[in-house]
Scaffold this active site. Structure first.
Site, PDB file in Angstrom:
ATOM      1  N   HIS A   1       0.856  -1.188   0.000  1.00  0.00           N
ATOM      2  CA  HIS A   1       0.000   0.000   0.000  1.00  0.00           C
ATOM      3  C   HIS A   1       0.893   1.240   0.000  1.00  0.00           C
ATOM      4  O   HIS A   1       2.098   1.142   0.222  1.00  0.00           O
ATOM      5  CB  HIS A   1      -0.908   0.018   1.238  1.00  0.00           C
ATOM      6  CG  HIS A   1      -0.118   0.156   2.510  1.00  0.00           C
ATOM      7  ND1 HIS A   1       0.455  -0.926   3.142  1.00  0.00           N
ATOM      8  CD2 HIS A   1       0.231   1.249   3.222  1.00  0.00           C
ATOM      9  CE1 HIS A   1       1.122  -0.506   4.198  1.00  0.00           C
ATOM     10  NE2 HIS A   1       1.009   0.811   4.283  1.00  0.00           N
TER      11      HIS A   1
ATOM     12  N   HIS B   1       5.674   6.001  -0.792  1.00  0.00           N
ATOM     13  CA  HIS B   1       6.415   4.803  -1.173  1.00  0.00           C
ATOM     14  C   HIS B   1       5.583   3.566  -0.860  1.00  0.00           C
ATOM     15  O   HIS B   1       4.587   3.640  -0.150  1.00  0.00           O
ATOM     16  CB  HIS B   1       7.746   4.739  -0.396  1.00  0.00           C
ATOM     17  CG  HIS B   1       7.539   4.591   1.082  1.00  0.00           C
ATOM     18  ND1 HIS B   1       7.231   5.667   1.892  1.00  0.00           N
ATOM     19  CD2 HIS B   1       7.544   3.504   1.884  1.00  0.00           C
ATOM     20  CE1 HIS B   1       7.072   5.235   3.139  1.00  0.00           C
ATOM     21  NE2 HIS B   1       7.242   3.936   3.161  1.00  0.00           N
TER      22      HIS B   1
END
Length: 178
Positions: free
Chosen positions: A37, A120
């Site tokens: 995620h 990220h």
């Protein structure tokens, strides 16, 4: 007391590409691709009443879908690496979505995020990896890029208290639409 954070889900095609990067890094604990995620805002451990307030407040966000581009690999750690990740291009739409969530959560008297937002996807936690191990792993994978995708919603995830890596559960989903 739930541990919560908001984020963007990773489509299965992109998760498959990211999973191909697994391996070859001594001392790494790899994240399960189903738990990939992009964190928007870590909230932390909060009581149930505050969690209900968070759910309601996030429902007031009305933004367009966000195009996501994964365009690099890198690591976090000051002196000793603690994670390797796939970098996400910080577009104005992504930055504005994250900033709006930050403002909303601060209005609920949750502490401000101290760290600069660096979008990220965490690929692995580095338990005993050295700087040399991580540098070699990054070098061997070259310049990573995945096809862009559109995030049509953001979600409120819950996590068990642990060192990270999942499992994460979607508690609420908030569509991104005009």
């Amino acid at each position: 007391m739930p541990r919560l954070f908001t984020g963007l889900e990773i489509p299965s095609e992109t998760a498959l590409m990211l999973s191909m990067l697994r391996g070859g890094l001594r001392g790494a604990r790899w994240i399960d691709p189903g738990n990939y995620h992009i964190t928007l805002r870590f909230i932390g451990d909060i009581d149930d009443r505050t969690a209900d307030e968070v759910v309601d407040a996030l429902d007031r966000i009305h933004r367009e879908p966000v195009e996501i581009r994964l365009d690099s690999l890198g690591s976090f750690g000051n002196g000793k690496p603690h994670a390797v990740w796939a970098g996400v291009q910080l577009t104005s739409a992504l930055a504005e979505l994250q900033a709006e969530q930050e403002r909303i959560l601060q209005r609920l008297n949750l502490p401000a995020e101290r760290r600069k937002y660096v979008p990220h996807v965490t690929l692995a936690r580095c338990k005993s990896s050295t700087n040399e191990d991580v540098a070699k792993w990054l070098c061997e994978r070259g310049s990573f890029q995945a096809p862009p995708f559109v995030a049509g919603r953001f979600v409120l995830f819950s996590a068990k208290s642990s060192v990270g890596g999942g499992p994460y559960l979607v508690e609420e989903a908030y569509p991104l639409a005009a």
